[in-house]
Enzyme design. Sequence first.
Site, PDB file in Angstrom:
ATOM      1  N   PHE A  37       0.652  -1.418  -0.212  1.00  0.00           N
ATOM      2  CA  PHE A  37       0.448  -0.210   0.374  1.00  0.00           C
ATOM      3  C   PHE A  37       0.895   0.925   0.182  1.00  0.00           C
ATOM      4  CE2 PHE A  37       0.743  -0.653   4.105  1.00  0.00           C
ATOM      5  CZ  PHE A  37       0.945  -0.049   5.142  1.00  0.00           C
ATOM      6  N   CYS A  38       0.206   2.068  -0.744  1.00  0.00           N
ATOM      7  CA  CYS A  38       1.026   3.532  -0.224  1.00  0.00           C
ATOM      8  C   CYS A  38      -0.004   4.912   0.166  1.00  0.00           C
ATOM      9  CB  CYS A  38       1.625   3.684  -1.720  1.00  0.00           C
ATOM     10  SG  CYS A  38       0.659   4.009  -2.918  1.00  0.00           S
ATOM     11  N   THR A  39       0.281   5.813  -0.513  1.00  0.00           N
ATOM     12  CA  THR A  39      -1.068   7.094   0.277  1.00  0.00           C
ATOM     13  C   THR A  39      -2.412   6.564  -0.857  1.00  0.00           C
ATOM     14  OG1 THR A  39       0.989   8.312   0.281  1.00  0.00           O
ATOM     15  CG2 THR A  39      -1.272   9.293  -0.021  1.00  0.00           C
ATOM     16  N   ILE A  97      -3.605   3.829   1.100  1.00  0.00           N
ATOM     17  CA  ILE A  97      -4.464   4.488   1.722  1.00  0.00           C
ATOM     18  C   ILE A  97      -5.822   5.669   1.928  1.00  0.00           C
ATOM     19  CG2 ILE A  97      -4.067   6.156   4.606  1.00  0.00           C
ATOM     20  CD1 ILE A  97      -0.808   5.267   3.970  1.00  0.00           C
TER      21      ILE A  97
END
Length: 264
Positions: free
Chosen positions: A191-193, A220
């Site tokens: 996951f990332c932003t 996210i």
Amino acid sequence: MNHERPGSNALSILNIAGYQFVRLGELDQLKESLYQVASELHLKGTILLSEEGINLFLAGLETNIQSFLAFLRNDPRLASFQTKDSWSATQPFRKLLVKIKKEIIRMNHPTIAPEKGRAKFISPQKLKEWLDRGQDDLGRPVVMIDTRNGFEVEYGTFKNALHFNINKFSEFPQAIEAHLPELSDKTLVSFCTGGIRCEKSGLYLRERGLEHSYQLDGGILQYFEDIGGDHYVGDCFVFDERETLEPSLAAKPQGRLKPKKNQA
């Protein structure tokens, strides 16, 4: 995505973030036209263009943002371009920049080409089910892999997420290599932003033989929008003057101790 403005009427600025991996040509011409339209609409932020696609962060009045998106989607290559939206009381960007880059998110790994096909992804709803249960649908332990830079992780991340304290995303492949043995029997969710880094990290994990690996669809911010803060601790760093967003997608009040920013 729903553009309805939450809460106070004082939140008059619509902030959009979006990316699309798609083969683009004539980048100089595209750069010029996008800059001209965004400038005329008084938008501020950054648009990155490369042969592999587009990545942007823009803010302005809602009607102007919508006009810009209509222009962008008039290009057949970008007709399906989607954004993640949030609101602020003030303009979070200082100027408008449109840049041509070698990659819209730099990994320095030429075999990874998201414009040719995505890695397997998991929805925020399904991820919450797995995290609630402590395992995936096959009974395998789930490991969350944070692909972001170390200073971003300091603001907040998923509970018990594995991260590598990297300074830039191009260090991610090397970091994964050091952990391959311990990850081979796990189900991995990177996951990332907003999802863009995971478009590449997810493909890389598969390339390295980690078949039970997924990317969190929308990152996210999509998880916050669909689920809220369950299984997440802290806030989410964003690359504008708002600095962080809470799980409600509201900007965090300022005045906190700020980790050092390294946007390399």
